[in-house]
Scaffold this motif. Structure first.
Motif, mmCIF file in Angstrom:
data_model
loop_
_atom_site.group_PDB
_atom_site.id
_atom_site.type_symbol
_atom_site.label_atom_id
_atom_site.label_comp_id
_atom_site.label_asym_id
_atom_site.label_seq_id
_atom_site.Cartn_x
_atom_site.Cartn_y
_atom_site.Cartn_z
ATOM 1 N N SER A 174 12.609 1.267 -0.511
ATOM 2 C CA SER A 174 11.916 1.335 0.780
ATOM 3 C C SER A 174 11.009 2.542 0.909
ATOM 4 O O SER A 174 10.184 2.585 1.829
ATOM 5 C CB SER A 174 12.948 1.356 1.918
ATOM 6 N N ASP B 80 7.585 -10.773 -1.232
ATOM 7 C CA ASP B 80 8.529 -10.419 -0.173
ATOM 8 C C ASP B 80 7.977 -9.391 0.809
ATOM 9 O O ASP B 80 8.561 -9.191 1.877
ATOM 10 C CB ASP B 80 9.823 -9.850 -0.788
ATOM 11 N N ALA B 81 6.880 -8.727 0.443
ATOM 12 C CA ALA B 81 6.374 -7.634 1.276
ATOM 13 C C ALA B 81 5.643 -8.170 2.499
ATOM 14 O O ALA B 81 5.057 -9.264 2.487
ATOM 15 C CB ALA B 81 5.441 -6.753 0.455
ATOM 16 N N GLU B 82 5.667 -7.374 3.555
ATOM 17 C CA GLU B 82 4.894 -7.713 4.738
ATOM 18 C C GLU B 82 3.412 -7.677 4.384
ATOM 19 O O GLU B 82 2.927 -6.687 3.819
ATOM 20 C CB GLU B 82 5.184 -6.724 5.856
ATOM 21 N N PRO B 83 2.665 -8.733 4.680
ATOM 22 C CA PRO B 83 1.238 -8.742 4.328
ATOM 23 C C PRO B 83 0.508 -7.537 4.917
ATOM 24 O O PRO B 83 0.708 -7.172 6.075
ATOM 25 C CB PRO B 83 0.738 -10.054 4.956
ATOM 26 N N GLN C 154 -3.569 -9.959 1.775
ATOM 27 C CA GLN C 154 -4.126 -9.503 3.048
ATOM 28 C C GLN C 154 -4.346 -7.990 3.010
ATOM 29 O O GLN C 154 -3.507 -7.227 2.566
ATOM 30 C CB GLN C 154 -3.166 -9.841 4.183
ATOM 31 N N SER D 144 0.938 -4.448 4.128
ATOM 32 C CA SER D 144 1.746 -3.225 4.137
ATOM 33 C C SER D 144 1.486 -2.385 2.894
ATOM 34 O O SER D 144 0.904 -2.853 1.912
ATOM 35 C CB SER D 144 3.234 -3.581 4.202
ATOM 36 N N ARG E 253 3.726 -1.494 0.887
ATOM 37 C CA ARG E 253 4.536 -2.113 -0.159
ATOM 38 C C ARG E 253 3.747 -3.218 -0.857
ATOM 39 O O ARG E 253 3.759 -3.326 -2.093
ATOM 40 C CB ARG E 253 5.813 -2.657 0.472
ATOM 41 N N ALA E 254 3.046 -4.013 -0.084
ATOM 42 C CA ALA E 254 2.226 -5.077 -0.666
ATOM 43 C C ALA E 254 1.093 -4.495 -1.501
ATOM 44 O O ALA E 254 0.747 -5.027 -2.569
ATOM 45 C CB ALA E 254 1.666 -5.968 0.437
#
Length: 821
Positions: free
Chosen positions: A571, A614-617, A651, A619, A621-622
């Motif tokens: 995270s 799995d990542a928030e679009p 995105q 973000s 992390r993405a």
């Protein structure tokens, strides 16, 4: 050309004071040269011989107290002077050259609009290429400057600039060391504000106006918070003029702390998507440079051997400020994941050195010690000092030190005396162990005896006391934590859960040490680390694995296996980014046997796809996942070609030109994009970043002709800037068919040292490091490297780069010998 020696500096300081400096620069003489007129106001304590530093294209006139002197006496950056006791004025008229290697007065052209920009970077001994001076850090003086610049340009400097009848007049400064003087000029876009009575300015290239305005609110927020925090703890208000922050093209370093005119590399004005860790890094740099206004600028080291009084303190204070005064409460985690990994690598090299008092017999040799020891280790040592004397005493000592030496110079003895007065404790033994002795201790836990075992390096023994903790984890739960101060080689750990699967020494990363995981902990990592809830502990484990990998104590395959199970659960943005880069750039590329490189890269690509899915679009992390995929995937038709064409991008990355160049580079490396294709892409992105991306992609093309052209550009094309050389070097060594570049392994050790004649030290150090054939981690490469170091004509900057890179290559050779090549 000679570099100022410590002996010369001491003799000159005994004879001279510089009471005032007046500098007039004419930047409106074309793209290659500029005019420089300097009036040095000197005070001699007696009769004597000395010299001023000046490195012109042409010296037109030099006058001492109005009397013309012979310009032919100027040689090797110096002009000799004979002075009598009393006050004197030396006037020097010269033509100087703009540089393209990031030193002196650097001039760059923005291909986006054809506009030119200039910035001054006078560190370490580049000031004589801009104006005549007495170039040493302990002879500070106020500066009054004027600058004539082309119409439409603005001028930013150490004092507020006002345009009067076509000439910019800069307000007289407080006393400055020569290497802090800077002028930035060009058609800069600007955002201005004010805080607590201080006028603030942010400046960037005109073509980056949108990026500057988009990022300005966040950068100003960090600037304001840093001012408030430092004012609250230092007891001295910001001591200089307006606070301008200039994002300059082709800047050599991350930033430079010129008082009132801080210069940053303009890649910090992210033109595409920016992750949280990247914004944290930029914020840390903003706070770091501001801390220098006190540590370095207000109080300047007397000589370069006390560099740590600048860098270690700015490094520590920036992280402390971010945690206390901004939203980046995880700044120490980022420090572990990025900065300390850099520092430990420097400590493992034969070029390691003490934090303080590193030998610097001349100015140029001091440049070698601008490394992770001066920054990351120094900051860790300060944390140990605070644990030793207490934070209240530390802050009281800081205020004492700054107040006593304001606008002057300080050295190690001055700092220690202030800390001893504040704490009432002698620091002689502590300073000898932590500041004056190189090396890093190894810390391990003996489960059988429940003891912490400290092993100092045999070649640099010292009795370093460590204030730290040891933590144990099981199934994601913290089962015990023992805080201690280790002063002996073994220290009991009462209450430690020795049955826990995972035991982590220095889990909170409070000290500077190589934390060694025991065999049981290593075996449990793939099941335990994904569940550990503390980001700081996870960062410590990953950095510890880097060390154990480099020391030949863990199989590189373990890091690949661990990444597959741990990174999908990671995270913390800094940990995710740094681990991903280390895996792809070092572990897979260098440590694994050649036959395992492609399969491991495919595993990393699959890992990136999992995280991306799995990542928030949009973000962070993405973003990191998409970059991991772009660096590693072999899916040409499903990923590389569509992303290169702007199709199917995640995105937030739809218009990210920087990601596109990563993808284009991968296509070029695979032979799927030729020089014409690179040129076509370059036409679509006529920016500085686009130019660099194109140079990297062109150098990556896997044909003999492309490699020959790239190598010639790297080693013989003197028209390329510092950034352009790095871009070429970055793309050169990457083809899957290593035979294409294998002949250049030997050539590196002949051709790169020859670049010392025309490239400044900072740029040369970076190019020599990046161009080093580290991908060929073999005994044969090591032998070539050793032969190069045996030369007696090797430039010191190249020597240091080769020493450090060879050290890392030897780590690879050792690992491959142990774990299979």
């Amino acid at each position: 050309m000679p570099s100022l020696t410590l002996a010369e500096a001491r003799a000159r300081a005994d004879l001279l004071q510089v009471t005032d400096m007046e500098v007039d620069l004419d930047l409106d003489q074309g793209a290659e040269h500029f005019g420089s007129v300097t009036r040095l106001h000197l005070r001699a304590s007696g009769d004597g011989q000395t010299f001023v530093d000046v490195d012109p294209v042409s010296l037109h006139a030099i006058r001492l107290d109005g009397v013309e002197l012979d310009v032919a006496l100027q040689a090797e950056r110096r002009y000799p002077l004979t002075l009598t006791a009393g006050d004197h004025v030396v006037e020097v008229e010269a033509t100087m050259a703009f540089s393209h290697d990031g030193e002196g007065l650097h001039r760059a052209t923005d291909p986006a609009d054809g506009q030119d920009y200039v910035y001054g970077h006078l560190f370490l001994d580049a000031a004589p290429t801009v104006f005549a001076c007495v170039d040493q850090p302990d002879l500070k003086a106020p500066y009054t400057m004027t600058v004539r610049a082309p119409q439409g340009w603005s001028v930013i400097g150490n004092g507020r600039a006002t345009l009067v009848e076509g000439v910019w007049h800069l307000r007289r400064t407080q006393p400055l060391a020569t290497y802090f003087v800077s002028v930035c000029a060009g058609p800069y876009a600007s955002v201005t504000a004010e805080h607590d009575g201080i006028r603030l300015g942010l400046h960037g290239r005109a073509s980056l106006r949108a990026e500057l305005e988009r990022h300005a609110p966040q950068m100003l927020e960090v600037t304001r918070a840093s001012f408030d925090y430092f004012h609250s703890i230092f007891g001295i208000r910001y001591p200089f003029d307006d606070y301008d922050q200039v994002f300059a093209p082709e800047f050599n370093a991350g930033a430079m702390e010129n008082p009132g005119c801080v210069v940053f590399r303009d890649s910090y004005l992210f033109r595409g998507a920016a992750s949280r860790s990247e914004v944290l890094t930029r914020s840390n740099t903003i706070s770091h440079e501001m801390a220098h206004m006190w540590f370095g600028d207000l109080v300047t080291m007397r000589w370069w051997d006390d560099l740590w009084l600048n860098e270690s303190f700015a490094e520590y204070m920036a992280h402390r400020c971010l945690v206390a005064a901004t939203d980046f409460e995880d700044a120490w985690v980022d420090s572990t994941a990025t900065r300390k990994a850099w520092g430990y690598a420097a400590e493992r090299s034969p070029s390691t050195h003490p934090v303080a008092g590193s030998p610097a017999p001349d100015a140029r040799s001091a440049l070698a010690n601008f490394d992770g020891i001066s920054y990351a280790k120094g900051a860790a040592v300060i944390r140990q000092l605070i644990a030793y004397i207490g934070d209240d005493a530390f802050l009281a000592g800081i205020r004492d030190y700054l107040g006593a030496h304001a606008f002057g110079n300080g050295e190690l003895a001055d700092f220690l005396a202030a800390m001893e007065r504040a704490s009432g404790r002698s620091l002689a033994d502590w300073a000898q162990a932590w500041l004056s002795t190189a090396g890093v201790d190894a810390l391990a836990v003996d489960r059988a005896t429940a003891q912490l075992v400290r092993t100092p390096p045999a070649e640099q023994p010292a009795q370093r006391p460590h204030a730290l903790d040891v933590a144990t984890w099981s199934g994601g739960s913290l089962t015990s934590r023992v805080e201690l101060t280790a002063t002996d080689d073994t220290t009991p750990l009462p209450g430690l859960d020795t049955t826990a699967p995972l035991v982590v020494p220095n889990a909170a990363d409070l000290t500077w040490a190589t934390g060694l995981l025991d065999e049981r902990s290593l075996a449990a990592l793939t099941s335990e680390l994904p569940a550990v809830t503390d980001a700081q502990t996870r960062a410590v484990v990953w950095v510890g694995l880097r060390d154990q990998l480099a020391l030949g104590l863990v199989d590189p395959r373990l890091l690949v296996d661990l990444a597959e199970v741990a990174l999908p659960h990671e995270s913390d943005d800094s940990v995710l980014a740094s681990v991903g880069m280390h895996l792809t750039g070092t572990v897979v590329r260098s440590y694994l046997p050649a036959a395992e490189e492609a399969p491991a890269r495919a595993r990393m690509a699959a890992l990136g796809e999992r995280i991306l899915a799995d990542a928030e679009p949009g973000s962070s992390r993405a973003l990191h996942a998409a970059r991991l995929v772009a660096r590693t995937t072999d899916d040409v038709e499903g990923r590389l070609r569509p992303w290169a064409d702007g199709e199917g991008l995640p995105q937030g990355l739809e218009d990210d030109a920087d990601l596109r160049w990563v993808v284009l580079g991968q296509l070029a490396r695979r032979g799927l994009l030729d020089a014409d294709g690179v040129a076509a892409a370059r036409e679509q992105d006529r920016t500085m970043a686009g130019n660099l991306g194109a140079l990297t992609a062109r150098a990556a093309i896997p044909t003999p002709e492309a490699k020959a052209q790239a190598w010639a550009s790297l080693t013989t094309d003197r028209s390329l800037s510092n950034y352009e050389l790095v871009a070429v070097a970055s793309g050169f060594w990457g083809p899957a068919d290593r035979s294409l570049v294998e002949p250049y392994v030997a050539r590196y050790f002949e051709d790169v040292p020859a670049m010392a004649g025309h490239l400044g030290d900072s740029a040369l150090a970076r190019v020599a490091s990046i161009a080093y054939p580290s991908r060929f981690g073999t005994p044969e490469t090591r032998a070539l490297s050793q032969a190069c170091l045996a030369r007696d004509d090797l430039d010191p900057t190249v020597r240091r780069a080769v020493v450090d890179q060879q050290s890392q290559l030897e780590e690879v050779v050792r690992s491959r010998a142990r774990y299979g090549a």
